[in-house]
Design an enzyme around this catalytic site. Structure first.
Site, PDB file in Angstrom:
ATOM      1  N   ASP A   2      -2.251  -7.703   4.967  1.00 19.95           N
ATOM      2  CA  ASP A   2      -1.774  -6.506   4.542  1.00 19.95           C
ATOM      3  C   ASP A   2      -1.823  -6.245   3.164  1.00 19.95           C
ATOM      4  O   ASP A   2      -1.210  -6.281   2.828  1.00 19.95           O
ATOM      5  CB  ASP A   2      -0.861  -5.609   5.847  1.00 19.95           C
ATOM      6  CG  ASP A   2       0.195  -4.856   5.576  1.00 19.95           C
ATOM      7  OD1 ASP A   2      -0.746  -4.206   4.494  1.00 19.95           O
ATOM      8  OD2 ASP A   2       0.666  -3.834   6.175  1.00 19.95           O
ATOM      9  N   LYS A  30      -2.400   2.643  -0.929  1.00 15.73           N
ATOM     10  CA  LYS A  30      -2.336   2.670  -2.674  1.00 15.73           C
ATOM     11  C   LYS A  30      -2.730   2.700  -3.696  1.00 15.73           C
ATOM     12  O   LYS A  30      -3.316   3.932  -4.125  1.00 15.73           O
ATOM     13  CB  LYS A  30      -0.721   2.007  -2.608  1.00 15.73           C
ATOM     14  CG  LYS A  30       0.385   1.836  -1.757  1.00 15.73           C
ATOM     15  CD  LYS A  30       1.182   1.047  -1.705  1.00 15.73           C
ATOM     16  CE  LYS A  30       2.803   1.249  -0.465  1.00 15.73           C
ATOM     17  NZ  LYS A  30       3.606   2.374  -0.748  1.00 15.73           N
ATOM     18  N   TYR A  55       6.876  -4.603   7.038  1.00 17.54           N
ATOM     19  CA  TYR A  55       6.086  -3.910   7.565  1.00 17.54           C
ATOM     20  C   TYR A  55       4.899  -2.903   7.516  1.00 17.54           C
ATOM     21  O   TYR A  55       4.575  -3.687   6.064  1.00 17.54           O
ATOM     22  CB  TYR A  55       6.991  -2.217   6.210  1.00 17.54           C
ATOM     23  CG  TYR A  55       6.140  -0.654   7.075  1.00 17.54           C
ATOM     24  CD1 TYR A  55       7.055  -1.032   7.625  1.00 17.54           C
ATOM     25  CD2 TYR A  55       5.828  -0.161   6.212  1.00 17.54           C
ATOM     26  CE1 TYR A  55       6.968   0.453   9.202  1.00 17.54           C
ATOM     27  CE2 TYR A  55       5.606   1.160   6.390  1.00 17.54           C
ATOM     28  CZ  TYR A  55       6.291   1.923   7.597  1.00 17.54           C
ATOM     29  OH  TYR A  55       5.918   2.900   7.505  1.00 17.54           O
TER      30      TYR A  55
END
Length: 433
Positions: A245, A273, A152
């Site tokens: 990523d 994050k 994702y």
């Protein structure tokens, strides 16, 4: 204060919300939970928000291994982070202009992450991946990108592609509202399968290969080092860029991310994050010659009103300061390994097919014999049993990722007592599911 009362979010498929009682990352939760108030709040929420939420999540609280889906590596309401934020608030929240703290956090990221020589801050991991996608195409002059099934990279149209052997190269949208044209430049390969990547390179001119260096969005799936090294070699051979990523793994599995852990350096890295310390943030960075394509230094446009805002930068700086102290990642690794080994031992002792693993403070389990190397193998696991296990653990005050296709996270606020409580609860649950 230590770990304060908080509200965390739980992605559940059920319509009802769960408890609204206080949660701490400690062993204080009781096995009986009343949901009356939460049910009422959720019923009201459904009248004003789609599904009652701002993201596909639900209200909830307990011993927390979700950690706001990764950012809360220092625990919730960390005193040092909060104190820094309070001081920042006194000066203002956003000015629409550069701030000195952007330079501070940028230099911390550049010093830590091997691939990053320059960095651009955004407001989320999705924004970072959107900017990265435009950047790799602008730099290479090519349109095709390879991603991996089950990985994702945010909800931008170009990444919402239905993966699978029959449609892997067709670029079929995976969500209503995504036009077919938006995904025609997206190719899909199988994770941990170098041959599937080679086949795509044989048929296409590729701008970049984009992957989670450790998958966290199909459950916890680590790569083989040979796979990462092979991808690096293929991109160099074919004039394509390699993108990690690291929105989830950055500053999570090591201070320098997965690229430091595995010793494989990409050309471009996306982050989020942890680098925001719990506030909305994202970033993409890489080699100077690539990043200088980004406006205003170069012609590739990308911007954001709140990008690099003082609050996010302040929380990120303090969080990275905490993580840079000696012994922090050793603590995360030791607690996580104890948790995973304990849960697996209890599950197998009770006769269940279960596998799992961890790297530093990131972990996951599958209800199958395993090991699991890619998304297709993950789909063979017993998701119904996982759902029963998750619910029963919840009833015993343990909040794990509510899907077998999500990774779990340890924090510096967790203790040996928390882990032991979790293993004991798992033993009880394995006996009844």
């Amino acid at each position: 204060m230590a770990l304060s009362q908080i509200l965390v979010a739980l992605a559940l498929s059920s319509a009802a919300a769960l408890t609204r009682s206080p949660m701490r990352m400690s062993a204080t939760a009781t096995p009986t939970h009343v949901t009356t108030k939460s049910d009422a709040i959720m019923a009201e929420a459904k009248t004003v928000m789609p599904g009652g939420v701002s993201s596909p999540v639900r209200a909830f609280k307990y011993v927390d291994y979700v950690g706001t889906w990764g950012p809360a590596i220092c625990g919730h309401a960390n005193d040092e982070v909060n104190e820094a934020l309070v001081e920042c608030l006194k000066k203002g929240t956003s000015f629409g202009a550069p701030s000195a703290n952007e330079n501070v956090l940028a230099k911390m990221v550049i010093d830590a992450v091997p691939s990053v020589e320059m960095v651009r801050f955004t407001n989320s991991g999705t924004e970072a991946c959107m900017g990265m996608l435009r950047l790799v195409r602008a730099y290479t002059g090519r349109e095709k990108v390879i991603k991996f099934e089950g990985c994702y990279h945010g909800h931008a149209d170009g990444f919402l592609v239905q993966a699978g052997s029959g449609v892997a190269t067709l670029g079929l949208p995976d969500s209503p509202g995504v036009p077919a044209g938006a995904t025609q430049g997206t190719l899909v390969a199988e994770y941990n399968n170098l041959e599937s990547v080679e086949a795509l390179f044989a048929d296409h001119e590729v701008a970049a290969v984009v992957l989670e260096p450790v998958v966290g969005n199909s459950g916890f799936i680590p790569p083989s080092k040979e796979f990462l090294e092979g991808i690096r070699a293929l991109t160099e051979k074919n004039g394509a860029l390699l993108v990690f990523d690291e929105v989830m793994t950055g500053f999570r599995i090591s201070y320098g991310g997965a690229q430091q852990h595995f010793g494989v350096t990409p050309d471009v890295t996306t982050m989020g994050k942890v680098i925001g310390g719990g506030l909305p943030v994202g970033a993409y960075g890489g080699k100077k010659e690539i990043m200088e394509m980004v406006a205003p230094a170069g012609p590739m446009y990308q911007a954001g009103t709140l990008s690099g805002n003082p609050l996010a930068m302040t929380a990120g700086i303090k969080t990275l300061e905490i993580l840079s102290r000696p012994g922090q990642y050793e603590k995360l690794a030791a607690l996580t390994e104890k948790l995973v080994e304990g849960v697996l031992a209890e599950g197998k002792a009770a006769g269940h097919a279960i596998c799992g693993g961890s790297i530093s403070g990131m972990f996951g389990f599958f209800f199958c014999d395993g090991p699991v190397a890619n998304f297709q193998e993950a789909t063979a696991s017993d998701t119904d049993k996982f759902a029963r296990w998750h619910r029963a653990m919840l009833e015993r005050g343990v909040y794990l990722a509510p899907s077998q296709y999500e990774a779990g996270f340890m924090s510096l606020a967790h203790t040996e007592e928390d882990v032991e409580k979790t293993i004991a609860a798992a033993k009880e649950v394995f006996a009844i599911i």
